[in-house]
Design a protein around this motif. Sequence first.
Motif, PDB file in Angstrom:
ATOM      1  N   ILE A  18       0.846  -1.189   0.000  1.00  0.00           N
ATOM      2  CA  ILE A  18       0.000   0.000   0.000  1.00  0.00           C
ATOM      3  C   ILE A  18       0.882   1.240   0.000  1.00  0.00           C
ATOM      4  O   ILE A  18       1.854   1.321   0.762  1.00  0.00           O
ATOM      5  CB  ILE A  18      -0.937   0.016   1.230  1.00  0.00           C
ATOM      6  N   CYS A  19       0.547   2.233  -0.850  1.00  0.00           N
ATOM      7  CA  CYS A  19       1.314   3.478  -0.904  1.00  0.00           C
ATOM      8  C   CYS A  19       1.071   4.270   0.386  1.00  0.00           C
ATOM      9  O   CYS A  19       0.113   4.028   1.119  1.00  0.00           O
ATOM     10  CB  CYS A  19       0.945   4.297  -2.138  1.00  0.00           C
ATOM     11  N   PHE A  20       1.974   5.229   0.666  1.00  0.00           N
ATOM     12  CA  PHE A  20       1.854   6.031   1.882  1.00  0.00           C
ATOM     13  C   PHE A  20       0.539   6.798   1.941  1.00  0.00           C
ATOM     14  O   PHE A  20      -0.080   6.907   2.999  1.00  0.00           O
ATOM     15  CB  PHE A  20       3.019   7.015   2.003  1.00  0.00           C
ATOM     16  N   GLU A  21       0.075   7.332   0.803  1.00  0.00           N
ATOM     17  CA  GLU A  21      -1.147   8.123   0.798  1.00  0.00           C
ATOM     18  C   GLU A  21      -2.354   7.290   1.237  1.00  0.00           C
ATOM     19  O   GLU A  21      -3.152   7.723   2.070  1.00  0.00           O
ATOM     20  CB  GLU A  21      -1.410   8.728  -0.588  1.00  0.00           C
ATOM     21  N   CYS A  22      -2.497   6.090   0.690  1.00  0.00           N
ATOM     22  CA  CYS A  22      -3.623   5.226   1.063  1.00  0.00           C
ATOM     23  C   CYS A  22      -3.487   4.751   2.509  1.00  0.00           C
ATOM     24  O   CYS A  22      -4.481   4.656   3.231  1.00  0.00           O
ATOM     25  CB  CYS A  22      -3.713   4.032   0.116  1.00  0.00           C
ATOM     26  N   SER A  23      -2.270   4.485   2.943  1.00  0.00           N
ATOM     27  CA  SER A  23      -2.038   4.066   4.320  1.00  0.00           C
ATOM     28  C   SER A  23      -2.460   5.161   5.299  1.00  0.00           C
ATOM     29  O   SER A  23      -3.108   4.878   6.305  1.00  0.00           O
ATOM     30  CB  SER A  23      -0.561   3.732   4.520  1.00  0.00           C
ATOM     31  N   GLU A  24      -2.116   6.407   4.988  1.00  0.00           N
ATOM     32  CA  GLU A  24      -2.507   7.525   5.847  1.00  0.00           C
ATOM     33  C   GLU A  24      -4.021   7.696   5.869  1.00  0.00           C
ATOM     34  O   GLU A  24      -4.601   7.975   6.918  1.00  0.00           O
ATOM     35  CB  GLU A  24      -1.840   8.805   5.384  1.00  0.00           C
TER      36      GLU A  24
END
Length: 50
Positions: A32-38
Motif C-alpha cells: 500500500i502506498c503512503f497516501e492510502c495508508s494515511e
Amino acid sequence: MQELVGRCQECGKEVFCLDGFLNGVSENGRLICFECSEQNDRSAEPQPGI
C-alpha cells in the motif's frame, strides 16, 4: 537507486524502493502506498462525539 516494487493494492499507484527504503507499507501481505495508508489510519481513528 529507484526500483519498482509493485502497485498499491488500494489505488494502483506504483510503489518504489528508493535507496533501500520502501516508499509505501506492507500491511497483512498487501503493498500500500503512503497516501492510502494515511487515509486508512485517519478513517480508523474514533470520531469525536460518536
